[in-house]
Design a protein around this motif. Structure first.
Motif, short mmCIF file in Angstrom:
data_model
loop_
_atom_site.label_atom_id
_atom_site.label_comp_id
_atom_site.label_asym_id
_atom_site.label_seq_id
_atom_site.Cartn_x
_atom_site.Cartn_y
_atom_site.Cartn_z
N MET A 163 0.90 -1.03 -0.15
CA MET A 163 -0.11 -0.05 -0.10
C MET A 163 0.86 1.34 0.16
O MET A 163 1.89 1.18 0.56
CB MET A 163 -0.94 0.06 1.22
N PRO A 164 0.38 2.26 -0.68
CA PRO A 164 1.46 3.32 -0.75
C PRO A 164 1.51 4.21 0.53
O PRO A 164 0.45 4.47 1.22
CB PRO A 164 0.59 4.43 -1.82
N ILE A 165 2.46 4.97 0.57
CA ILE A 165 2.95 5.65 1.76
C ILE A 165 2.71 7.03 1.37
O ILE A 165 3.57 7.35 0.40
CB ILE A 165 4.40 5.27 2.48
N VAL A 166 1.92 7.91 2.03
CA VAL A 166 1.98 9.30 1.87
C VAL A 166 2.65 10.08 2.86
O VAL A 166 2.28 9.57 4.06
CB VAL A 166 0.31 9.95 1.63
N VAL A 167 3.66 11.13 2.68
CA VAL A 167 4.19 11.79 3.58
C VAL A 167 3.76 13.30 3.07
O VAL A 167 4.13 13.39 2.03
CB VAL A 167 5.91 11.64 3.63
N PHE A 168 3.25 13.88 4.00
CA PHE A 168 2.57 15.17 3.89
C PHE A 168 3.07 16.22 4.76
O PHE A 168 3.01 16.00 5.99
CB PHE A 168 0.86 14.91 4.05
N HIS A 169 3.75 17.48 4.23
CA HIS A 169 4.21 18.48 4.93
C HIS A 169 3.23 19.51 4.85
O HIS A 169 2.58 20.18 3.74
CB HIS A 169 5.45 18.88 4.20
N ARG A 170 2.76 20.23 6.10
CA ARG A 170 2.07 21.26 6.05
C ARG A 170 2.42 21.95 7.52
O ARG A 170 2.29 21.52 8.63
CB ARG A 170 0.66 21.19 6.17
N ASN A 171 2.73 23.47 7.39
CA ASN A 171 3.05 24.29 8.72
C ASN A 171 4.02 23.61 9.66
O ASN A 171 3.79 23.69 10.72
CB ASN A 171 1.44 24.46 9.13
N GLY A 172 4.85 23.33 8.96
CA GLY A 172 6.10 22.80 9.70
C GLY A 172 6.11 21.38 10.41
O GLY A 172 6.97 21.16 11.09
N GLU A 173 4.78 20.65 9.97
CA GLU A 173 4.64 19.40 10.61
C GLU A 173 4.86 18.53 9.36
O GLU A 173 4.49 18.85 8.37
CB GLU A 173 3.43 19.23 11.24
N VAL A 174 5.01 17.31 9.81
CA VAL A 174 5.34 16.23 8.75
C VAL A 174 4.04 15.00 9.36
O VAL A 174 4.32 14.68 10.22
CB VAL A 174 6.58 15.61 8.74
N HIS A 175 3.27 14.68 8.27
CA HIS A 175 2.04 13.70 8.71
C HIS A 175 2.50 12.38 7.59
O HIS A 175 2.73 12.60 6.22
CB HIS A 175 0.68 14.36 8.30
#
Length: 101
Positions: free
Chosen positions: A1-13
């Motif tokens: 399953m794909p891994i999504v790395v999402f950056h926003r407002n200095g945070e990494v999800h």
């Protein structure tokens, strides 16, 4: 399953999604990357979900006419509309942090 790395407002999800997943649809039903993803219409008309692709762009299909209309020159900089992408492979995206850079 794909891994999504999402950056926003200095945070990494980071989250795992099923293949052929649309992140705006998932956020709309309060699944990852909700509440971090900025979006509005979900139909490629507003460009609120525009993201800079940091990794995995080589696995994405070419931009469609909605992305070309909404993003214009930003396509060449690596931006895509999250609402128009169906995730099949690992991807890393950013909203906010690097957009002004």
């Amino acid at each position: 399953m794909p891994i999504v790395v999402f950056h926003r407002n200095g945070e990494v999800h980071r989250g795992e999604v099923k293949e052929n997943t649309n992140l705006v649809v998932r956020a709309g039903i309060k699944q990852f990357p909700y509440p971090h993803l900025r979006y509005e219409c979900g139909m490629g008309k507003c460009s609120k979900c525009a993201c800079l692709v940091l990794g995995g762009a080589e696995h994405l299909p070419p931009p469609n006419w909605k992305e070309k209309k909404q993003l214009g020159e930003r396509l060449a900089q690596g931006y895509r509309l999250a609402c128009q992408l169906w995730i099949e492979h690992d991807i890393e995206l950013v909203q906010g942090d690097l957009e002004a850079a």
